[in-house]
Design an enzyme around this catalytic site. Structure first.
Site, mmCIF file in Angstrom:
data_model
loop_
_atom_site.group_PDB
_atom_site.id
_atom_site.type_symbol
_atom_site.label_atom_id
_atom_site.label_comp_id
_atom_site.label_asym_id
_atom_site.label_seq_id
_atom_site.Cartn_x
_atom_site.Cartn_y
_atom_site.Cartn_z
ATOM 1 N N GLY A 1 -49.727 -4.639 77.569
ATOM 2 C CA GLY A 1 -51.237 -4.982 78.268
ATOM 3 C C GLY A 1 -51.171 -6.389 78.758
ATOM 4 N N PRO B 1 -44.394 -5.168 76.606
ATOM 5 C CG PRO B 1 -43.820 -6.836 77.525
ATOM 6 C CD PRO B 1 -43.547 -6.049 76.428
ATOM 7 N N GLY B 2 -45.037 -3.137 79.781
ATOM 8 C CA GLY B 2 -44.368 -2.369 80.726
ATOM 9 C C GLY B 2 -44.912 -3.158 81.894
ATOM 10 N NE ARG C 1 -51.551 0.601 88.429
ATOM 11 C CZ ARG C 1 -52.105 -0.590 88.603
ATOM 12 N NH1 ARG C 1 -52.032 -0.997 89.971
ATOM 13 N NH2 ARG C 1 -52.881 -1.159 87.712
ATOM 14 C CB CYS D 1 -55.675 17.499 103.236
ATOM 15 S SG CYS D 1 -54.570 17.640 105.060
ATOM 16 C CE1 TYR E 1 -47.736 2.769 82.515
ATOM 17 C CE2 TYR E 1 -48.269 0.500 83.192
ATOM 18 C CZ TYR E 1 -47.926 1.355 82.467
ATOM 19 O OH TYR E 1 -47.713 0.938 81.296
HETATM 20 C C1 LIG Z 1 -48.719 1.658 77.882
HETATM 21 C C2 LIG Z 1 -47.954 1.037 76.833
HETATM 22 C C3 LIG Z 1 -47.660 -0.107 76.693
HETATM 23 C C4 LIG Z 1 -47.384 -0.956 77.971
HETATM 24 O O1 LIG Z 1 -48.611 -1.482 78.588
HETATM 25 P P1 LIG Z 1 -48.553 -2.377 79.867
HETATM 26 O O2 LIG Z 1 -50.037 -2.497 80.039
HETATM 27 O O3 LIG Z 1 -47.961 -1.573 80.593
HETATM 28 O O4 LIG Z 1 -48.062 -3.498 79.440
HETATM 29 C C5 LIG Z 1 -47.242 -0.704 75.476
HETATM 30 N N1 LIG Z 1 -47.421 0.057 74.301
HETATM 31 C C6 LIG Z 1 -47.852 1.378 74.224
HETATM 32 C C7 LIG Z 1 -48.028 1.818 72.802
HETATM 33 C C8 LIG Z 1 -48.297 1.998 75.207
HETATM 34 O O5 LIG Z 1 -48.917 3.151 75.436
#
Ligand SMILES: *Cc1c(COP(=O)(O)O)cnc(C)c1O
Length: 413
Positions: A217, A259-260, A299, A329, A367
């Site tokens: 996050g 982090p993602g 998104r 569409c 995403y």
């Molecule tokens: C999605 C997720 C993340 C990564 O979240 P980001 O907002 O992309 O950094 C980390 N931990 C868990 C458990 C998640 O579900």
């Protein structure tokens, strides 16, 4: 933006549009920055692979020594196939994993996200070490849809049920050695510090806990008006909390983050083509229709998220206020909604687009390919390309063929 106009043109020439492009050096720089996260008593960086599970991205992060956060047993399988040792993968799933027995037998770490999950784990693996995800009662997503903590979120064991979790653990002889929270805390180091303090408070009630995972996050700016998280600053704030915790309790906790977005968002884009330009009169809008939209970058239509959009080669043309839409569409197939409001249109100031123009949608590394509404209107899934150091373009996933779109339909001639 990592793509020059010439490279974007080469992408279109070689792979067609729409096409995802990822940039190796941007991915590497993001990972190295996160690996340098300040910490007091040890640190693990987990990549939340749901953001972008491409084999090419996983391989790159494997090579840099990252661990993985998987969201389903299918993601576990993908990570293992990419070469991750099971012990470097942790499964944090909304669904009580069907394959829990085999996943854990392989050596994958399991993070129980509900009392049901903890009970299932305890029955199958009595006497083991276990991890629990806690919802600490606070959330901070930028929209309700992105909130992953607080009373409106179903993720994790509600903090008031901690004693029930401990009782379940005791019943099955589990030792709660790992604790996890992921509430999506944004960019502000002070908020992260508060999250760390609150989570440490809960960890204080788990005497066996050695590892505290604070989730992901960490927001990044996709648009110039947005702000990115400074991981070094956040880490420095949190490190102090971990040191204070030792002062109070004598316990040294290892920190993990997962982090993602922060690792991949700005390392990806979609190269697309303007396929039509229409307008709705002098009190209406100018719309540029692209061959990409909700099918590749969902998104904006889902949360009103903002992605930069560049019209290449438009220098010298008149400026225009343009709403960018996709080819489906579907009135929701919009790339430029108002921030946080997928229902409202927010035109962008760009050189007036023409049919055939190359367009780059930025901030599409996280995403996007992973969360696409593939095959809506029966458009085939877009290909993915890695932009290597030195400029080479390497295809990492082919465009889906029409036959693949329909291949699982029974009764196809
Ligand atoms: C999605 C997720 C993340 C990564 O979240 P980001 O907002 O992309 O950094 C980390 N931990 C868990 C458990 C998640 O579900």
């Amino acid at each position: 933006m990592f793509l020059t106009q010439a490279t974007a043109a080469a992408v279109r020439e070689e792979f067609g549009t729409p096409c995802y492009v990822y940039d190796r050096s941007t991915l590497e720089a993001a990972a190295r920055n996160a690996l340098a996260f300040p910490n007091a008593f040890g640190f693990t960086l987990r990549y939340a692979m749901k953001a972008n599970p491409s084999h090419s991205v996983l391989r790159l992060f494997l090579g840099l020594g990252l661990h993985v956060d998987a969201s389903s047993e299918h993601e576990v399988e993908r990570a293992i196939r990419a070469g991750f040792e099971p012990g470097r993968i942790q499964l944090t799933s909304q669904a009580p994993a069907r394959g829990l027995q085999s996943v854990v037998d392989r050596g994958v770490l399991y993070n129980a996200c509900s009392l049901t999950q903890l009970e299932n784990f305890g029955k199958l693996f009595p006497g083991r070490e276990a991890s629990i995800r806690i919802n600490p009662g606070l959330g901070s997503g930028s929209t309700n849809r992105t909130n992953v903590g607080g009373p409106g979120s179903s993720f994790g064991i509600w903090h008031e049920h901690l004693d029930e979790a401990k009782a379940l653990a005791a019943l099955h002889g589990l030792r709660l050695t790992r604790m996890h929270t992921h509430i999506g805390s944004g960019t502000d180091p002070v908020v992260w510090k508060r999250v760390a303090r609150m989570s440490l408070g809960i960890a204080g009630r788990l005497p066996d806990a050695r590892v505290l995972n604070l989730g992901g996050g960490f927001k990044v700016a996709r648009m110039p008006s947005e702000k990115s998280t400074d991981l070094q600053d956040v880490g420095a704030h949190m490190k102090q909390e971990f040191m204070d915790f030792r002062e109070r309790t004598g316990r040294e906790l290892h920190v993990e983050i997962e982090p993602g977005t922060a690792l991949v968002a700005n390392a990806g884009c979609v190269v697309a083509t303007v396929i039509d330009v229409v307008d709705t009169g002098k009190d209406g809008y100018v719309f540029a229709k692209l061959d990409t939209g909700m099918n590749e970058v969902t998104r904006p239509s889902l949360y009103g998220a903002q992605h930069p959009i560049d019209v290449l080669g438009g220098e010298g043309r008149d400026a225009a206020k343009v709403v960018f839409v996709g080819p489906c569409c579907e009135s929701g197939d919009i790339l430029t909604p108002a921030p946080g409001d997928p229902e409202a249109l927010a035109p962008r100031d760009v050189p007036r687009p023409c049919v055939g123009d190359l367009v780059v949608v930025g901030g599409a590394g996280a995403y996007c390919a992973a969360m696409s509404t593939i095959n809506y209107n029966s458009y085939p899934q877009a290909p993915e390309v890695m932009h290597e150091e030195g400029g080479k373009l390497r295809l990492v996933r082919r465009r889906q063929t029409f036959d693949q779109v329909v291949e699982n339909e029974v009764g196809q001639g």
